[in-house]
Write an enzyme that holds these catalytic residues in place. Structure first.
Site, PDB file in Angstrom:
ATOM      1  N   HIS A   1      44.810  35.471  43.197  1.00  0.00           N
ATOM      2  CA  HIS A   1      44.480  34.338  44.066  1.00  0.00           C
ATOM      3  C   HIS A   1      43.587  33.326  43.347  1.00  0.00           C
ATOM      4  O   HIS A   1      42.374  33.441  43.384  1.00  0.00           O
ATOM      5  CB  HIS A   1      43.793  34.836  45.341  1.00  0.00           C
ATOM      6  CG  HIS A   1      44.719  35.541  46.255  1.00  0.00           C
ATOM      7  ND1 HIS A   1      45.475  34.885  47.199  1.00  0.00           N
ATOM      8  CD2 HIS A   1      45.074  36.843  46.341  1.00  0.00           C
ATOM      9  CE1 HIS A   1      46.234  35.750  47.843  1.00  0.00           C
ATOM     10  NE2 HIS A   1      46.007  36.950  47.336  1.00  0.00           N
TER      11      HIS A   1
ATOM     12  N   GLU B   1      42.924  30.374  44.156  1.00  0.00           N
ATOM     13  CA  GLU B   1      42.118  29.603  45.126  1.00  0.00           C
ATOM     14  C   GLU B   1      40.860  30.351  45.532  1.00  0.00           C
ATOM     15  O   GLU B   1      39.965  29.790  46.136  1.00  0.00           O
ATOM     16  CB  GLU B   1      42.984  29.239  46.345  1.00  0.00           C
ATOM     17  CG  GLU B   1      43.244  30.359  47.357  1.00  0.00           C
ATOM     18  CD  GLU B   1      44.292  31.380  46.909  1.00  0.00           C
ATOM     19  OE1 GLU B   1      44.766  31.296  45.766  1.00  0.00           O
ATOM     20  OE2 GLU B   1      44.637  32.257  47.729  1.00  0.00           O
TER      21      GLU B   1
ATOM     22  N   CYS C   1      50.701  34.910  45.039  1.00  0.00           N
ATOM     23  CA  CYS C   1      50.771  36.240  45.646  1.00  0.00           C
ATOM     24  C   CYS C   1      52.176  36.509  46.202  1.00  0.00           C
ATOM     25  O   CYS C   1      53.103  36.689  45.423  1.00  0.00           O
ATOM     26  CB  CYS C   1      49.681  36.404  46.701  1.00  0.00           C
ATOM     27  SG  CYS C   1      49.351  38.124  47.102  1.00  0.00           S
TER      28      CYS C   1
END
Lengths: 208, 270
Positions: free
Chosen positions: A187, A189, A80
């Protein structure tokens, strides 16, 4: 060991948890020696570009990153804001200087359809341009995006873009790779098993 | 193409997940960590966790819950309830939240929205808006978990919060909350037509079709519910399946199994 750079902002915990899930040894740090001995450096980010750069500067992390990633060619993963930092500059709230490792500018999303809102929040499909590396064995490249700005890579460096996401005519640089520098706008994760697989692919790629 | 989202809302009162009806908290459902485990495996797109506790002193417990669930949730997590300063926002983000939801403090101190948006980026700041029909049968924004009228009309207020830098709206109808009559579609339409930031609908879902109506008729970008997801096996998975079959553009329902390591190494302190 993997080092997640702690510069006072960013969802460091989520990334820590994701690598932990993969059974990796990982730490959250701003210590020069730890960053120097780490296998790879991960820069996450939630927040405004200028505040992020300011924090990195105040913690003297810019020089360390430059030394490790540019001079010593240590693998870097930007997530990001960690992708946006790579640019020469960002136009988020004024004009601010970035790392300048990649030719390009961070600009605001301006989708051409009113039904597409800004910030760009949610799951979106990416168009993969380079399957090897990060996207190996990923069948459905759908990831979670959460941003209002994106990196527009300069024409002269277009070949580093490994996937894009079209958002109302804006060709978002979703992922890029330039030698040892990897970066993703979305993202991983927080993109369920697909995202975890992408992080695994990053590790496989730098270890091959 | 950007997909619509299905988001379970986990309402936490004094450390326990509860159900809610017109903002009265009814039965205790169980533990937040268990709920997150199920939802994470059952194809949800995001998770919202709200602390509605009124007793002071339970805040540390709530922070512990966030730390616990963030280890097990690999979809984005929005955390809210009584957030009043940027220090606590930073703490939640460190604990694993991706977005925070602000409600009462946004009305009391609108500059808080712009300060937070400037510091963390708009994409991180969700403004939660609770709406109830007042005595003259008009929509009005309420704060303090539905107790205090503000004199603000929701349309006027959403325009204002967007200008201040909010990145998303979490819109709740207090009248519909827990009543299973579906979203307040009129309210939803009014709000969605007047902002350019995404809107999450909440309050009143009694059947899967209500989600479809929220998106198709109400024009919401994302749909959320709480009570309906409890006590049923694979609830969110089945809801997702219904939405996909109704022709909505969603992430396909799949079961996810992310098994945590046998001996996870949580060496970091918060």
């Amino acid at each position: 060991m993997l080092a997640i750079v702690d510069y006072g902002m960013g969802n460091v915990r989520s990334i820590y948890n994701a690598f932990n899930l993969l059974g990796e040894e990982v730490c959250i740090t701003d210590d020069k020696n730890t960053l120097s001995s780490a296998e790879a450096i991960i820069v996450p980010g939630v927040g405004a570009f200028s505040d992020g750069m300011k924090n990195l500067r105040e913690k003297n992390l810019l020089e360390i990153l430059e030394k490790e990633v540019i001079e010593k060619k240590k693998p870097y993963l930007g997530i990001c804001l960690g992708l946006e930092f790579l640019a020469e500059k960002s136009l988020e709230g004024g004009s601010h200087t970035g790392f300048g490792w990649i030719k390009g500018t961070v600009i605001r999303l301006q989708p051409n359809t009113p039904s597409l809102r800004v910030p760009h929040i949610g799951w979106n499909d990416t168009m993969v341009l380079k399957k090897e590396g990060l996207f190996k064995e990923i069948q459905k490249p759908t990831f979670y995006f959460l941003h209002s700005y994106y990196l527009k890579v300069d024409e002269s460096e277009k070949n580093i873009i490994t996937s894009i996401c079209d958002y109302g005519g804006n060709q978002i640089t979703a992922t890029l790779q330039k030698d040892n520098i990897y970066a993703v706008q979305f993202h991983p994760e927080k993109s369920q098993s697909t995202g975890i697989k992408l992080l695994k692919n990053f590790l496989d790629d730098i270890r091959k | 193409m950007l997909k619509n989202r299905l988001i379970p809302n986990i309402i936490v009162n004094n450390g326990h997940v509860v159900q809610s009806r017109n903002f009265k908290h009814t039965n205790v459902v169980g533990y937040a960590i268990t709920a997150v485990d199920f939802f994470n495996n059952w194809a949800v797109d995001e998770i919202i966790i709200l602390d509605v506790s009124r007793q002071p002193g339970n805040r540390d417990q709530f922070h512990n819950i966030i730390q616990g669930v963030s280890r097990r949730s690999f979809v984005p997590m929005t955390v809210g309830g009584w957030i009043r300063d940027t220090t606590e926002i930073n703490q939640f983000l460190k604990e694993g939240a991706d977005k925070v939801s602000i409600n009462t403090e946004a009305v009391n101190n609108p500059n808080f929205i712009s300060d937070a948006a400037k510091m963390f980026g708009s994409q991180c700041i969700v403004v939660s808006i609770d709406v109830k029909k007042n005595q003259v049968n008009e929509y009005e924004v309420f704060i303090d978990r539905g107790r205090k009228p503000t004199g603000l009309h929701p349309v006027e207020w959403v325009k204002e919060v967007e200008k201040l830098g909010a990145g998303e709206i979490f819109l709740t109808s207090i009248d519909h909350d827990g009543t299973k009559q579906g979203y307040d579609l009129k309210l939803l339409q009014q709000v969605c037509e007047n902002v350019t930031i995404p809107v999450i609908a909440f309050g009143g879902v009694g059947k899967w079709q209500d989600f479809v109506d929220g998106i198709k008729i109400g024009k919401a970008d994302a749909v959320s519910a709480a009570n309906i997801f409890h006590y049923t096996q694979q609830s969110t998975f089945n809801a997702k399946k219904y939405l996909v079959e109704a022709g909505l553009n969603m992430r396909m329902p799949e079961f996810y199994k992310l098994s945590t390591p046998r001996n996870p190494k949580y060496t970091e302190t918060y």
